[in-house]
Design an enzyme around this catalytic site. Structure first.
Site, PDB file in Angstrom:
ATOM      1  N   ASP A 172      11.712  12.337 -11.815  1.00 20.47           N
ATOM      2  CA  ASP A 172      10.702  11.268 -11.153  1.00 20.47           C
ATOM      3  C   ASP A 172       9.328  11.537 -12.066  1.00 20.47           C
ATOM      4  O   ASP A 172       8.764  12.619 -11.695  1.00 20.47           O
ATOM      5  CB  ASP A 172      10.617  11.344  -9.908  1.00 20.47           C
ATOM      6  CG  ASP A 172       9.794  10.206  -9.314  1.00 20.47           C
ATOM      7  OD1 ASP A 172       8.505  10.100  -9.820  1.00 20.47           O
ATOM      8  OD2 ASP A 172       9.576   9.867  -7.986  1.00 20.47           O
ATOM      9  N   LYS A 197       1.878   3.347  -8.922  1.00 23.72           N
ATOM     10  CA  LYS A 197       0.996   4.384  -9.022  1.00 23.72           C
ATOM     11  C   LYS A 197       0.094   4.223 -10.175  1.00 23.72           C
ATOM     12  O   LYS A 197      -0.383   3.277 -10.552  1.00 23.72           O
ATOM     13  CB  LYS A 197       1.550   5.529  -8.666  1.00 23.72           C
ATOM     14  CG  LYS A 197       2.524   5.850  -7.428  1.00 23.72           C
ATOM     15  CD  LYS A 197       2.080   5.682  -6.087  1.00 23.72           C
ATOM     16  CE  LYS A 197       3.011   5.454  -5.092  1.00 23.72           C
ATOM     17  NZ  LYS A 197       4.129   6.292  -5.093  1.00 23.72           N
TER      18      LYS A 197
HETATM   19  C1  LIG Z   1       5.227   6.372  -4.319  1.00 21.17           C
HETATM   20  C2  LIG Z   1       6.353   7.021  -5.032  1.00 21.17           C
HETATM   21  C3  LIG Z   1       7.656   6.678  -5.048  1.00 21.17           C
HETATM   22  C4  LIG Z   1       8.266   5.522  -4.710  1.00 21.17           C
HETATM   23  O1  LIG Z   1       7.765   4.340  -5.048  1.00 21.17           O
HETATM   24  P1  LIG Z   1       7.344   3.067  -4.373  1.00 21.17           P
HETATM   25  O2  LIG Z   1       7.099   2.252  -5.441  1.00 21.17           O
HETATM   26  O3  LIG Z   1       6.616   3.142  -3.245  1.00 21.17           O
HETATM   27  O4  LIG Z   1       9.003   2.446  -3.840  1.00 21.17           O
HETATM   28  C5  LIG Z   1       8.544   7.474  -5.679  1.00 21.17           C
HETATM   29  N1  LIG Z   1       8.331   8.794  -6.350  1.00 21.17           N
HETATM   30  C6  LIG Z   1       6.993   9.283  -6.043  1.00 21.17           C
HETATM   31  C7  LIG Z   1       6.887  10.495  -6.919  1.00 21.17           C
HETATM   32  C8  LIG Z   1       6.153   8.476  -5.441  1.00 21.17           C
HETATM   33  O5  LIG Z   1       4.702   8.829  -5.444  1.00 21.17           O
END
Ligand SMILES: *Cc1c(COP(=O)(O)O)cnc(C)c1O
Length: 380
Positions: A172, A197
Site C-alpha cells: 500500500d 490522499k
Molecule cells: C485511506 C487509506 C486507505 C483506504 O482508502 P479509501 O480511499 O478511504 O477507501 C487505505 N490505505 C491507506 C494507507 C489509507 O490511508
C-alpha cells in the site's frame, strides 16, 4: 522517450483529443458506446468495463509506479478488495499488524468469514513475515511508512522473502506515493493506492487503484472490477488524474513543510515524542534514507500531558483542521485513538504505541511559517 516522474504525471494518458484537438482530453460522460454494426466498435462497449477517462488515469498510474498495468477503483478499500477477492477460501495472507484500520477490518470482518485467513506480525523484520508463511499463503501485505507511527518497512527485503517462498507481495503506497518510493521497482508485485490522499491531493474525491508489475496479474483484477461492478465514475477519475499532474511539486512541498515542522517541534517541553522518518532519532532513519526520496507529509507527535493536552491542541488549531484523512493541500490534525483508529481495541492500540496523547499531523502545502505559528499557539 522515457520520461521522469514529474513529466509522466503531466503527460501520460493526456494526449490531445483526436477529434477536436482539445489539449486536455474531455471527460467521457457516457454509459454506452454506439456501434457501427453488432460487435463493431472502437474498443468501448459499456462504461463499467472500460471508459476512456478511466483508461487515461490507469495509463498514467502504471507509468508512475513502473508497472505494466493499473486498474482504477472507486476507493482505496475497493482496490484492496480486488486483490483479496482474487484469492480463494482457505488461502492465507500475511500482513504487517499496523496496517490501515480499514484494511484490517476488511480482512477480519469480510474476508475471514469468507474463508481467507490473515496472520499478522507486529515486527517488520523479514524473518517474521517468513515465519508466518505456509503452503496456504498467497500474498504478503504491507504498508510503508505505517500509520500513524511512520515505521519504515524494507520492501526489497520482504520482496526477497516473497520471491523465495513463491508468494506475491502487495504494498500500500498511499503514504509515500510514487514520488517518494516505487515498490514495484523494489520487487513488489502489486501497489495499492487510496488516491483519496496524495494522488488526488485536494481532499475532494474518494478513489483507489491497483498497479501491477505484470500485465498478466492485472487481468484478474480487471475481471474482478467488471464482474463485481467496482467501477469509479468519470468525474472522479478525472479529479484524481488532474490532482496527479501536480504530484511531484506537491510532494516536495509536503516533505519540506513536514520536515521543517518536525525539526521545529523536536525538544518542545509539551511533547514526549516527535516522529518523522527524516529525524535522526527515528528507529528506521537509515532505511528511510535509502528507500524514500523524502520523509513524506505526515508528522506524529505525542503529548507529554496525555489525552487532555492532545485534546486541547486539537481544539485550538486554526490553520490546521481537525479531520480524518490526509494527503490534501490543506493541513489536518487527527486524534487516532478517538478518530481513525477507534475500531482497534484499546490494549492492541496502546501496545502499538497509539496512545491517547498521540496526534497525527497531515502537513499541507501552506506557507510553513503559518503552520509553525499555528502549532505554537495551539500547543502553548
Ligand atoms: C485511506 C487509506 C486507505 C483506504 O482508502 P479509501 O480511499 O478511504 O477507501 C487505505 N490505505 C491507506 C494507507 C489509507 O490511508
Amino acid at each position: 522517450m522515457t520520461m521522469r516522474l514529474a513529466t509522466t504525471a503531466i503527460h501520460v494518458g493526456q494526449d490531445p483529443d483526436p477529434v477536436t484537438g482539445a489539449t486536455v482530453p474531455p471527460i467521457h460522460v457516457t454509459s454506452t458506446y454506439t456501434q457501427a454494426s453488432p460487435g463493431v466498435h472502437k474498443g468501448f462497449e459499456y462504461s463499467r468495463t472500460a471508459n476512456p477517462t478511466r483508461i487515461a488515469l490507469e495509463k498514467c498510474l502504471a507509468a508512475l509506479e513502473g508497472g505494466e498495468a493499473a486498474t482504477a477503483f472507486p476507493s482505496g478499500l475497493a482496490a484492496t478488495t480486488a486483490l483479496f477477492a482474487n484469492l480463494r477460501p482457505s488461502d492465507s495472507v500475511v500482513s504487517f499488524g499496523d496496517v490501515y484500520g480499514g484494511t484490517y477490518r476488511l480482512l477480519e470482518k469480510v474476508f475471514r468469514p469468507w474463508g481467507l485467513d490473515a496472520r499478522y506480525t507486529d515486527d517488520p523484520a523479514p524473518e517474521k513475515f517468513d515465519a508466518l508463511i505456509d503452503k496456504t499463503t498467497k500474498l504478503i501485505w504491507l504498508e510503508t511508512p505505517t500509520n500513524p507511527l511512520l515505521r519504515v518497512i524494507d520492501v526489497a527485503a520482504i520482496a526477497e522473502v516473497a520471491r523465495a517462498r513463491g508468494v506475491k507481495l502487495a504494498v500500500d503506497n498511499t503514504f509515500a506515493t510514487p514520488a517518494l518510493q516505487q515498490p514495484l521497482r523494489l520487487g513488489a508485485d502489486y501497489v495499492v493506492h487510496s488516491s483519496t490522499k496524495y494522488l488526488g491531493g485536494h481532499s475532494d474525491v474518494i478513489g483507489g487503484a491497483v498497479v501491477c508489475k505484470r500485465a498478466a496479474d492485472a487481468e484478474p483484477v480487471a475481471v474482478y472490477l467488471n464482474s463485481a461492478g467496482s467501477c469509479p465514475g468519470p468525474f472522479d477519475v478525472y479529479l484524481v488524474h488532474r490532482g496527479i499532474k501536480t504530484l511531484a511539486v506537491r510532494m516536495d512541498a509536503h516533505c519540506h513543510n513536514a520536515f521543517a515542522l518536525a525539526e521545529h517541534l523536536v525538544g518542545h517541553p509539551a511533547l514526549a515524542r516527535v516522529v518523522y522518518p527524516r529525524l535522526i532519532d527515528h528507529p528506521d532513519h537509515a532505511l528511510a534514507e535509502k528507500q524514500m526520496r523524502g520523509g513524506g507529509g505526515i508528522v506524529t507527535i505525542v503529548f507529554a500531558g496525555g489525552f487532555s493536552a492532545a485534546k486541547r491542541f486539537c481544539e485550538r488549531v486554526k490553520v490546521f483542521s481537525l479531520a480524518e484523512s490526509l494527503g490534501g493541500v490543506e493541513s489536518l490534525v487527527n486524534h487516532p485513538a478517538i478518530m481513525t483508529h477507534a475500531s482497534i481495541p484499546k490494549e492492541v492500540r496502546e501496545a502499538r504505541g497509539i496512545t491517547d496523547g498521540l496526534v497525527r499531523l497531515s502537513v499541507g502545502i501552506e506557507d510553513v511559517q503559518d503552520l509553525v505559528e499555528d502549532i505554537d499557539q495551539a500547543i502553548g
